[in-house]
Design an enzyme around this catalytic site. Structure first.
Site, PDB file in Angstrom:
ATOM      1  N   LYS A  39       0.800  -0.786   0.038  1.00  0.00           N
ATOM      2  CA  LYS A  39      -0.370   0.283   0.248  1.00  0.00           C
ATOM      3  C   LYS A  39       0.351   1.360   0.112  1.00  0.00           C
ATOM      4  O   LYS A  39       2.036   1.068   0.707  1.00  0.00           O
ATOM      5  CB  LYS A  39      -1.036  -0.222   0.994  1.00  0.00           C
ATOM      6  CG  LYS A  39      -0.132  -0.314   2.302  1.00  0.00           C
ATOM      7  CD  LYS A  39      -0.777  -1.112   3.691  1.00  0.00           C
ATOM      8  CE  LYS A  39      -0.661  -0.567   5.080  1.00  0.00           C
ATOM      9  NZ  LYS A  39      -1.130  -1.048   6.091  1.00  0.00           N
ATOM     10  N   ARG A 137     -10.136  -0.992  14.007  1.00  0.00           N
ATOM     11  CA  ARG A 137     -10.629   0.306  12.702  1.00  0.00           C
ATOM     12  C   ARG A 137     -11.658  -0.932  12.152  1.00  0.00           C
ATOM     13  O   ARG A 137     -12.833  -0.543  12.498  1.00  0.00           O
ATOM     14  CB  ARG A 137      -9.471   0.148  11.802  1.00  0.00           C
ATOM     15  CG  ARG A 137      -8.773   1.479  11.233  1.00  0.00           C
ATOM     16  CD  ARG A 137      -7.816   0.931  10.640  1.00  0.00           C
ATOM     17  NE  ARG A 137      -7.438  -0.136  10.016  1.00  0.00           N
ATOM     18  CZ  ARG A 137      -6.030   0.454   9.627  1.00  0.00           C
ATOM     19  NH1 ARG A 137      -5.281   0.858   9.841  1.00  0.00           N
ATOM     20  NH2 ARG A 137      -5.179  -1.136   9.368  1.00  0.00           N
ATOM     21  N   TYR A 270      16.156  30.836   6.642  1.00  0.00           N
ATOM     22  CA  TYR A 270      15.323  31.386   7.541  1.00  0.00           C
ATOM     23  C   TYR A 270      15.294  31.753   8.466  1.00  0.00           C
ATOM     24  O   TYR A 270      15.527  30.323   8.673  1.00  0.00           O
ATOM     25  CB  TYR A 270      13.782  30.449   6.201  1.00  0.00           C
ATOM     26  CG  TYR A 270      13.427  30.616   4.929  1.00  0.00           C
ATOM     27  CD1 TYR A 270      13.651  32.635   4.617  1.00  0.00           C
ATOM     28  CD2 TYR A 270      13.741  29.689   4.408  1.00  0.00           C
ATOM     29  CE1 TYR A 270      13.051  31.843   3.129  1.00  0.00           C
ATOM     30  CE2 TYR A 270      13.172  29.964   3.100  1.00  0.00           C
ATOM     31  CZ  TYR A 270      13.307  30.858   2.315  1.00  0.00           C
ATOM     32  OH  TYR A 270      12.708  31.361   1.334  1.00  0.00           O
ATOM     33  N   MET A 318      12.394  24.630   1.485  1.00  0.00           N
ATOM     34  CA  MET A 318      10.741  24.029   0.361  1.00  0.00           C
ATOM     35  C   MET A 318      12.082  22.534  -0.490  1.00  0.00           C
ATOM     36  O   MET A 318      11.368  21.950  -0.171  1.00  0.00           O
ATOM     37  CB  MET A 318       9.861  24.654  -0.144  1.00  0.00           C
ATOM     38  CG  MET A 318       9.379  24.352  -0.728  1.00  0.00           C
ATOM     39  SD  MET A 318       8.154  24.821  -2.527  1.00  0.00           S
ATOM     40  CE  MET A 318       7.154  25.808  -0.960  1.00  0.00           C
TER      41      MET A 318
HETATM   42  C1  LIG Z   1      -0.435  -1.914   7.222  1.00  0.00           C
HETATM   43  C2  LIG Z   1      -0.773  -2.877   7.919  1.00  0.00           C
HETATM   44  C3  LIG Z   1       0.017  -4.496   7.139  1.00  0.00           C
HETATM   45  C4  LIG Z   1       1.395  -4.479   7.690  1.00  0.00           C
HETATM   46  O1  LIG Z   1       2.029  -3.401   8.527  1.00  0.00           O
HETATM   47  P1  LIG Z   1       3.234  -3.448   9.312  1.00  0.00           P
HETATM   48  O2  LIG Z   1       3.422  -2.894  10.762  1.00  0.00           O
HETATM   49  O3  LIG Z   1       4.180  -2.188   7.816  1.00  0.00           O
HETATM   50  O4  LIG Z   1       4.399  -4.500   8.841  1.00  0.00           O
HETATM   51  C5  LIG Z   1      -0.566  -5.265   7.897  1.00  0.00           C
HETATM   52  N1  LIG Z   1      -2.043  -5.475   7.793  1.00  0.00           N
HETATM   53  C6  LIG Z   1      -2.514  -4.827   7.601  1.00  0.00           C
HETATM   54  C7  LIG Z   1      -4.340  -4.463   7.794  1.00  0.00           C
HETATM   55  C8  LIG Z   1      -2.021  -3.435   7.184  1.00  0.00           C
HETATM   56  O5  LIG Z   1      -2.926  -2.336   7.208  1.00  0.00           O
END
Ligand SMILES: *Cc1c(COP(=O)(O)O)cnc(C)c1O
Length: 377
Positions: A39, A137, A270, A318
Site C-alpha cells: 500500500k 478500525r 530562514y 522547501m
Molecule cells: C499496513 C498493514 C499491515 C502491515 O503492517 P506493518 O506494521 O507495516 O508490518 C498488515 N496488515 C494490515 C491490515 C495493514 O493495514
C-alpha cells in the site's frame, strides 16, 4: 520521456527486499504464506517494482489500501492475488470485480453488493472476513463473525478464502500491550472455532503485521502480512533488534550543489536560527520539505559524506538545506552524500523518525514523486 537527472534521488535496493523476505521466512518457520503490504506505493518505494521483486522471491499475496492502488498493479501486468485492506466505495465495487481484487469484508450489505456484481459478470470473487479483535478500525465484531461466514458461504459468486484480524500494539514491548495482543489472538482463535463449528472452512488464517511477525509467534497462523520489516525497519524502535537483520531498502541521496566559506557570526537560512560559531564552509543540498524531507530536521538532521557525518545548519527550506562542513573542509562541489539509508554510519529512516517525532513508515512514505527512484539489485 525526458531523463530526470536531479541530484536528489531515492535508490531502491531491491536485493534488500529479498533479504528481508528471507528474514521473515526464517522468523515464521519457513512454511507460511506471505502477503506483502505494498500500500501507499509500497511505503514510498514503488509498488510495481517492489511487488515484482517480492513475487519473484515467492510471496503469495500482495495487499493495498485503495482500489486505484490495486488497479495500478493489474495494469502493470501483475496477476497475483491482491488483497484490499480497506472498504471500497459503492462506485468502486464494480472495479473489485473487474480487476479481480480480494476485499476484506466486515458486514453483509457490502459483500451482498460484491455478490451482485460478481453474478452479473459471471465471476467468483474471493473475500477475507476481517474480525475486529481490538484495532477498532474495520472489522466485524467477533460474536457476529460466524454469522457473516454463514452468509458468505451461501453466496454463489463469493468464496470465503480467509479470515483475519489486525493488531494495534503487537510491536510494543510493554507488558500490558503484550497481554492485549495475546488476548486478541485468543479472541480470534475462538471466533475461528465458532466458524468451524458451523461446518464452514475459514480458509487462510492471518493476523501478523511486522510487530507480530517479530514478537508474537502464536500469531503467525497460515499467512503473515509484513509491511515495515519488508522495507528494512522494526515497527517500534524499542523492539529487540536481534530478531532479524532487516536492511533498509530506500537510500535517499543527493549532491552538494554549492559551497562557500562564511565568516564567524554569519546566519544561515530562514529565520536566522543558526549562526556560524567560527569561520566555516557551508554546503547547500538541493533537497527540502517539498521532497518530503521534514522541516523538523532543521539544525537536527545530518548527512553522510565519504563516511563522515555533517550537521544541518539552520532551517530546511522547501527545496534546499545547508550543512556545516567545518573550517577545514575538503568536501568538493557535486560531492555525493547520503541523507538516509542502509549505509553503516549514515542515518536511517528510523533515526529520522526519532529526530522528528514519527515512525520510519511516515519517513519513507513522505519521500514524494519529485524524487526519482533508481532501482538496483
Ligand atoms: C499496513 C498493514 C499491515 C502491515 O503492517 P506493518 O506494521 O507495516 O508490518 C498488515 N496488515 C494490515 C491490515 C495493514 O493495514
Amino acid at each position: 520521456m525526458y531523463e530526470n537527472k536531479r541530484a536528489t534521488r531515492a535508490i531502491i535496493h531491491l536485493e534488500n527486499i529479498s533479504h528481508n523476505l528471507d528474514c521473515i521466512k526464517k522468523l515464521t518457520g519457513g512454511s507460511r504464506k506471505i502477503c506483502v503490504a505494498v500500500k501507499a506505493d509500497a511505503y514510498g518505494h514503488g509498488a510495481v517494482e517492489v511487488s515484482q521483486k517480492a513475487l519473484q522471491w515467492g510471496v503469495d499475496f500482495l495487499a493495498v489500501a485503495t482500489v486505484p492502488e490495486a488497479i495500478i498493479l493489474r495494469e502493470a501486468g501483475i496477476k497475483a492475488p491482491i488483497i484490499l485492506f480497506s472498504i471500497a466505495l459503492d462506485k468502486e465495487i464494480s472495479q473489485i470485480v473487474d480487476y479481480d481484487i480480494t476485499p476484506f469484508i466486515a458486514e453483509k450489505n457490502y459483500v451482498q453488493k460484491i455478490q451482485s456484481f460478481a453474478k452479473a459478470f459471471n465471476k467468483t470473487i474471493n473475500v477475507h472476513i476481517k474480525i475486529d479483535t481490538g484495532m477498532g478500525r474495520i472489522g466485524v465484531t467477533p460474536d457476529l463473525a460466524p454469522d457473516l461466514a454463514e452468509t458468505v458461504e451461501k453466496m454463489s459468486n463469493i468464496k470465503l478464502e480467509g479470515v483475519c484480524t489486525h493488531f494495534p500494539v503487537s510491536d510494543s514491548p510493554d507488558p500490558d500491550d503484550i497481554a492485549f495482543t495475546e488476548k486478541q489472538i485468543k479472541v480470534f482463535t475462538k471466533s475461528i472455532e465458532a466458524i468451524k463449528a458451523k461446518g464452514i472452512d475459514p480458509g487462510i488464517l492471518h493476523t501478523a503485521n511486522s510487530g507480530a511477525i517479530i514478537a508474537h509467534p502464536d500469531a503467525h497462523f497460515d499467512m503473515v502480512r509484513p509491511g515495515i520489516c519488508l522495507y528494512g525497519y522494526y515497527p517500534d524502535q524499542r523492539m529487540d533488534k536481534s530478531a532479524g537483520d532487516f536492511r533498509p531498502v530506500m537510500e535517499l541521496v543527493s549532491k552538494i550543489s554549492f559551497i562557500k566559506k562564511v565568516k564567524k557570526g554569519t546566519s544561515i537560512s530562514y529565520g536566522r536560527t543558526w549562526t556560524a560559531k567560527e569561520d566555516t564552509w557551508i554546503g547547500s543540498i538541493p533537497a527540502g520539505y517539498a521532497d518530503g524531507y521534514n522541516r523538523l530536521l532543521s539544525s537536527k538532521g545530518e548527512v553522510q559524506i565519504k563516511g563522515k557525518r555533517y550537521p544541518i545548519a539552520g532551517r530546511v527550506c522547501m527545496d534546499q538545506f545547508m550543512v556545516d562542513l567545518g573550517p577545514d573542509s575538503e568536501v568538493e562541489l557535486y560531492e555525493n552524500l547520503v541523507i538516509f539509508g542502509p549505509d553503516e554510519g549514515a542515518l536511517d529512516a528510523a533515526d529520522i523518525g526519532d529526530l522528528t517525532g514519527t515512525i520510519p513508515y511516515e519517513v519513507t512514505c513522505n519521500i514524494n514523486k519529485r524524487v526519482p527512484r533508481d532501482y538496483v539489485g
